[in-house]
Design a protein around this motif. Structure first.
Motif, PDB file in Angstrom:
ATOM      1  N   LYS A 149     113.061 -39.916  82.849  1.00 45.48           N
ATOM      2  CA  LYS A 149     111.616 -40.012  82.581  1.00 45.48           C
ATOM      3  C   LYS A 149     110.863 -38.864  83.284  1.00 45.48           C
ATOM      4  O   LYS A 149     110.034 -38.188  82.671  1.00 45.48           O
ATOM      5  CB  LYS A 149     111.116 -41.370  83.081  1.00 45.48           C
ATOM      6  CG  LYS A 149     109.818 -41.782  82.463  1.00 45.48           C
ATOM      7  CD  LYS A 149     109.494 -43.222  82.801  1.00 45.48           C
ATOM      8  CE  LYS A 149     108.010 -43.455  82.577  1.00 45.48           C
ATOM      9  NZ  LYS A 149     107.444 -44.447  83.433  1.00 45.48           N
ATOM     10  N   LEU A 150     111.175 -38.673  84.542  1.00 42.72           N
ATOM     11  CA  LEU A 150     110.471 -37.626  85.289  1.00 42.72           C
ATOM     12  C   LEU A 150     110.823 -36.242  84.742  1.00 42.72           C
ATOM     13  O   LEU A 150     109.938 -35.399  84.531  1.00 42.72           O
ATOM     14  CB  LEU A 150     110.808 -37.718  86.786  1.00 42.72           C
ATOM     15  CG  LEU A 150     109.998 -36.813  87.696  1.00 42.72           C
ATOM     16  CD1 LEU A 150     108.505 -37.071  87.558  1.00 42.72           C
ATOM     17  CD2 LEU A 150     110.403 -36.998  89.143  1.00 42.72           C
ATOM     18  N   PHE A 151     112.105 -36.010  84.493  1.00 37.86           N
ATOM     19  CA  PHE A 151     112.508 -34.701  83.966  1.00 37.86           C
ATOM     20  C   PHE A 151     111.856 -34.455  82.600  1.00 37.86           C
ATOM     21  O   PHE A 151     111.389 -33.354  82.325  1.00 37.86           O
ATOM     22  CB  PHE A 151     114.039 -34.591  83.878  1.00 37.86           C
ATOM     23  CG  PHE A 151     114.653 -34.015  85.130  1.00 37.86           C
ATOM     24  CD1 PHE A 151     114.558 -34.672  86.357  1.00 37.86           C
ATOM     25  CD2 PHE A 151     115.315 -32.797  85.101  1.00 37.86           C
ATOM     26  CE1 PHE A 151     115.106 -34.136  87.522  1.00 37.86           C
ATOM     27  CE2 PHE A 151     115.869 -32.241  86.264  1.00 37.86           C
ATOM     28  CZ  PHE A 151     115.770 -32.908  87.464  1.00 37.86           C
ATOM     29  N   SER A 152     111.830 -35.494  81.753  1.00 38.24           N
ATOM     30  CA  SER A 152     111.272 -35.239  80.420  1.00 38.24           C
ATOM     31  C   SER A 152     109.768 -35.008  80.504  1.00 38.24           C
ATOM     32  O   SER A 152     109.207 -34.272  79.682  1.00 38.24           O
ATOM     33  CB  SER A 152     111.657 -36.336  79.433  1.00 38.24           C
ATOM     34  OG  SER A 152     110.840 -37.433  79.596  1.00 38.24           O
ATOM     35  N   SER A 153     109.105 -35.549  81.526  1.00 42.09           N
ATOM     36  CA  SER A 153     107.673 -35.263  81.678  1.00 42.09           C
ATOM     37  C   SER A 153     107.433 -33.786  82.018  1.00 42.09           C
ATOM     38  O   SER A 153     106.322 -33.280  81.918  1.00 42.09           O
ATOM     39  CB  SER A 153     107.050 -36.165  82.751  1.00 42.09           C
ATOM     40  OG  SER A 153     107.444 -35.738  84.035  1.00 42.09           O
ATOM     41  N   LYS A 154     108.496 -33.099  82.416  1.00 39.90           N
ATOM     42  CA  LYS A 154     108.392 -31.649  82.715  1.00 39.90           C
ATOM     43  C   LYS A 154     109.002 -30.819  81.589  1.00 39.90           C
ATOM     44  O   LYS A 154     109.252 -29.612  81.756  1.00 39.90           O
ATOM     45  CB  LYS A 154     109.153 -31.310  84.012  1.00 39.90           C
ATOM     46  CG  LYS A 154     108.856 -32.190  85.184  1.00 39.90           C
ATOM     47  CD  LYS A 154     107.517 -31.860  85.795  1.00 39.90           C
ATOM     48  CE  LYS A 154     107.125 -32.885  86.844  1.00 39.90           C
ATOM     49  NZ  LYS A 154     105.696 -32.860  87.141  1.00 39.90           N
ATOM     50  N   GLY A 155     109.334 -31.490  80.473  1.00 34.75           N
ATOM     51  CA  GLY A 155     109.946 -30.775  79.359  1.00 34.75           C
ATOM     52  C   GLY A 155     111.427 -30.518  79.565  1.00 34.75           C
ATOM     53  O   GLY A 155     112.026 -29.665  78.893  1.00 34.75           O
ATOM     54  N   MET A 156     112.034 -31.265  80.493  1.00 39.40           N
ATOM     55  CA  MET A 156     113.449 -31.039  80.789  1.00 39.40           C
ATOM     56  C   MET A 156     114.284 -32.168  80.176  1.00 39.40           C
ATOM     57  O   MET A 156     113.901 -33.335  80.232  1.00 39.40           O
ATOM     58  CB  MET A 156     113.687 -31.012  82.298  1.00 39.40           C
ATOM     59  CG  MET A 156     112.788 -30.060  83.079  1.00 39.40           C
ATOM     60  SD  MET A 156     113.081 -28.342  82.710  1.00 39.40           S
ATOM     61  CE  MET A 156     114.428 -28.034  83.812  1.00 39.40           C
ATOM     62  N   SER A 157     115.436 -31.806  79.634  1.00 40.88           N
ATOM     63  CA  SER A 157     116.294 -32.755  78.927  1.00 40.88           C
ATOM     64  C   SER A 157     117.313 -33.426  79.855  1.00 40.88           C
ATOM     65  O   SER A 157     117.435 -33.062  81.029  1.00 40.88           O
ATOM     66  CB  SER A 157     117.050 -32.006  77.834  1.00 40.88           C
ATOM     67  OG  SER A 157     117.928 -31.079  78.456  1.00 40.88           O
ATOM     68  N   LEU A 158     118.058 -34.354  79.254  1.00 44.29           N
ATOM     69  CA  LEU A 158     119.154 -35.007  79.972  1.00 44.29           C
ATOM     70  C   LEU A 158     120.172 -33.957  80.422  1.00 44.29           C
ATOM     71  O   LEU A 158     120.693 -33.981  81.537  1.00 44.29           O
ATOM     72  CB  LEU A 158     119.813 -35.994  79.002  1.00 44.29           C
ATOM     73  CG  LEU A 158     120.824 -36.981  79.547  1.00 44.29           C
ATOM     74  CD1 LEU A 158     120.141 -37.961  80.463  1.00 44.29           C
ATOM     75  CD2 LEU A 158     121.491 -37.733  78.399  1.00 44.29           C
ATOM     76  N   ASN A 159     120.420 -33.013  79.524  1.00 46.18           N
ATOM     77  CA  ASN A 159     121.328 -31.904  79.813  1.00 46.18           C
ATOM     78  C   ASN A 159     120.833 -31.091  81.033  1.00 46.18           C
ATOM     79  O   ASN A 159     121.616 -30.724  81.916  1.00 46.18           O
ATOM     80  CB  ASN A 159     121.380 -31.025  78.559  1.00 46.18           C
ATOM     81  CG  ASN A 159     122.374 -29.901  78.705  1.00 46.18           C
ATOM     82  OD1 ASN A 159     123.566 -30.160  78.773  1.00 46.18           O
ATOM     83  ND2 ASN A 159     121.893 -28.674  78.783  1.00 46.18           N
ATOM     84  N   ASP A 160     119.519 -30.849  81.082  1.00 45.52           N
ATOM     85  CA  ASP A 160     118.948 -30.111  82.221  1.00 45.52           C
ATOM     86  C   ASP A 160     119.126 -30.904  83.518  1.00 45.52           C
ATOM     87  O   ASP A 160     119.415 -30.323  84.571  1.00 45.52           O
ATOM     88  CB  ASP A 160     117.451 -29.846  81.998  1.00 45.52           C
ATOM     89  CG  ASP A 160     117.189 -28.947  80.799  1.00 45.52           C
ATOM     90  OD1 ASP A 160     117.966 -28.007  80.576  1.00 45.52           O
ATOM     91  OD2 ASP A 160     116.204 -29.201  80.074  1.00 45.52           O
ATOM     92  N   LEU A 161     118.963 -32.231  83.425  1.00 49.72           N
ATOM     93  CA  LEU A 161     119.107 -33.077  84.617  1.00 49.72           C
ATOM     94  C   LEU A 161     120.521 -32.959  85.196  1.00 49.72           C
ATOM     95  O   LEU A 161     120.692 -32.729  86.398  1.00 49.72           O
ATOM     96  CB  LEU A 161     118.788 -34.537  84.261  1.00 49.72           C
ATOM     97  CG  LEU A 161     119.180 -35.586  85.303  1.00 49.72           C
ATOM     98  CD1 LEU A 161     118.386 -35.405  86.597  1.00 49.72           C
ATOM     99  CD2 LEU A 161     118.979 -37.006  84.765  1.00 49.72           C
ATOM    100  N   VAL A 162     121.519 -33.088  84.325  1.00 55.62           N
ATOM    101  CA  VAL A 162     122.903 -33.017  84.814  1.00 55.62           C
ATOM    102  C   VAL A 162     123.210 -31.607  85.324  1.00 55.62           C
ATOM    103  O   VAL A 162     123.838 -31.429  86.366  1.00 55.62           O
ATOM    104  CB  VAL A 162     123.900 -33.431  83.700  1.00 55.62           C
ATOM    105  CG1 VAL A 162     125.328 -33.330  84.193  1.00 55.62           C
ATOM    106  CG2 VAL A 162     123.595 -34.845  83.228  1.00 55.62           C
ATOM    107  N   THR A 163     122.731 -30.616  84.605  1.00 56.73           N
ATOM    108  CA  THR A 163     123.023 -29.231  84.982  1.00 56.73           C
ATOM    109  C   THR A 163     122.366 -28.865  86.314  1.00 56.73           C
ATOM    110  O   THR A 163     123.023 -28.332  87.215  1.00 56.73           O
ATOM    111  CB  THR A 163     122.512 -28.271  83.882  1.00 56.73           C
ATOM    112  OG1 THR A 163     123.107 -28.632  82.647  1.00 56.73           O
ATOM    113  CG2 THR A 163     122.851 -26.832  84.217  1.00 56.73           C
ATOM    114  N   LEU A 164     121.075 -29.168  86.443  1.00 52.63           N
ATOM    115  CA  LEU A 164     120.367 -28.740  87.661  1.00 52.63           C
ATOM    116  C   LEU A 164     120.785 -29.554  88.882  1.00 52.63           C
ATOM    117  O   LEU A 164     120.700 -29.070  90.015  1.00 52.63           O
ATOM    118  CB  LEU A 164     118.850 -28.814  87.445  1.00 52.63           C
ATOM    119  CG  LEU A 164     118.303 -27.796  86.430  1.00 52.63           C
ATOM    120  CD1 LEU A 164     116.820 -28.037  86.175  1.00 52.63           C
ATOM    121  CD2 LEU A 164     118.516 -26.357  86.909  1.00 52.63           C
ATOM    122  N   SER A 165     121.275 -30.782  88.656  1.00 55.03           N
ATOM    123  CA  SER A 165     121.800 -31.559  89.781  1.00 55.03           C
ATOM    124  C   SER A 165     123.001 -30.844  90.396  1.00 55.03           C
ATOM    125  O   SER A 165     123.342 -31.059  91.561  1.00 55.03           O
ATOM    126  CB  SER A 165     122.198 -32.968  89.338  1.00 55.03           C
ATOM    127  OG  SER A 165     121.059 -33.685  88.928  1.00 55.03           O
TER     128      SER A 165
END
Ligand code: HEM
Length: 332
Positions: free
Chosen positions: A178-194
């Motif tokens: 939810k927080l990532f998508s509020s910044k225009g970031m996807s599920l893929n971005d979440l896993v990658t940036l983690s």
């Protein structure tokens, strides 16, 4: 200990090598007002100067890359990538508990001082934060990425903006999405940036929710998703009576190396934070964790794309904001 690079040796090095500074890339950008040639005329060696400062600081203190990378994340998620996290004073972002363990400020200040000598009033602190994090990753063994510049510095920095915009280790995958998508970031971005947690350190308090004190005051594991041998190691490093300043490596195996070890750790149930472990436990993210664990090149490619998106969040350009003279204070 964070150490400040010797500004004069940095300057000397820059003067000697000024003529061989890498030219900026001329590839095109999808981010509207940012440009790969933004400083080509006004400060052609801007990126070189930042890189040199980061390199010299990291060679003295290997914890610097982790600090610079986290600083970028906390800057971009709150008010966009506008250096609002650097502003000092009562009630600014820095005063929120989520930001108290941030570091790397002195490296940004050093780079800014050098840039103010060669190109006064030209290079924003927001761009310096982005470039420094980009360089930090590369210096730790990660991929080299071209990032457009032209960000301007924000005028607003409020502690009250931090909590609603920064992820906590207790977050579920749903809350993080939810927080990532509020910044225009996807599920893929979440896993990658983690995957940033392949470098850097954490205070014991950041994962103490995975343990509890028994009747003898000793810590025992309550989060059964954590490997018990790893949990024992953590308890040794962070016993119940440990000092609040004790630090633990995010990646126990290759602590200072930006690689895909983070994902291999998740596969063996050795994610340090609960928010790391859940990425392997949740079926929406597990496949990507497994893919990255088996394919560092794939992780690096994805990193380049997600990092690019991270550095584009809420950027201020054109007439917005200002170019600060000093990164810790607005000009007026
Ligand atoms: C997705 C949810 C995330 C959570 C819950 C989280 C939380 C944390 C926490 C609690 C720490 C330890 C702070 C300390 O105790 O000193 C930490 C460290 C760190 N985080 Fe994250 N983080 C997340 C995502 C990210 C992202 C997206 C990045 C960068 C792209 C990042 C980069 C780092 C780095 C490099 C460190 C080490 C900092 C140092 O060495 O000083 N994190 N993170």
């Amino acid at each position: 200990m964070e150490t400040r690079p010797d500004v004069f040796s940095v300057l000397l090095f820059i003067v000697v090598l000024h003529s061989v500074a890498a030219s900026p890339s001329y590839s095109s950008s999808s981010s509207a007002n940012l440009s790969f040639t933004f400083y080509a005329a006004s400060c052609p060696s801007a990126e070189f100067m930042v890189r040199n400062t980061v390199r010299s600081a990291s060679s003295v203190d290997p914890t610097i890359p982790g600090k610079l990378l986290r600083l970028l994340f906390h800057d971009c998620f709150v008010e966009g990538c506008d250096a609002s996290v650097l502003l000092q004073g009562n009630g600014t972002e820095q005063s929120d508990p989520a930001n108290r363990s941030l570091g790397g400020f002195s490296v940004i200040d050093s780079a800014k001082r050098v840039l103010e000598i060669f190109c006064p009033g030209t290079v924003s602190c927001a761009d310096i934060v982005v470039l420094a994090a980009r360089d930090a990753v590369e210096m730790a063994g990660g991929p080299a990425i071209q990032i457009p510049t032209g960000r301007r510095d924000g005028m607003v920095s409020a502690a009250s903006n931090v909590r609603p915009n920064i992820v906590d280790t207790s977050f579920s995958v749903d809350e993080m999405i939810k927080l990532f998508s509020s910044k225009g970031m996807s599920l893929n971005d979440l896993v990658t940036l983690s995957g940033a947690h392949t470098i850097g350190t954490a205070h014991c308090s950041a994962f103490s929710d995975r343990f509890q004190k028994d009747s003898k005051g000793k810590l025992t594991l309550i989060d059964t998703s954590l490997n018990s041998t790893y949990a024992d190691e953590l308890i040794k490093q962070c016993p119940a009576d440990s000092s609040p300043s004790v630090l633990v490596n995010n990646d126990p195996d290759t602590s200072f190396m930006f690689d895909n070890q983070y994902y291999r750790n998740l596969l063996s149930h050795r994610g340090l934070f609960q928010s790391d472990s859940v990425l392997f436990n949740d079926e929406r993210t597990r496949k990507q964790v497994e893919d990255f664990a088996n394919d560092q090149v794939g992780f690096f490619e994805s990193w380049g794309q997600s990092f690019f998106k991270l550095t584009s969040i809420g950027v201020k350009t054109g007439d917005e904001g200002e170019i600060r003279r000093s990164c810790s204070a607005t000009n007026t």
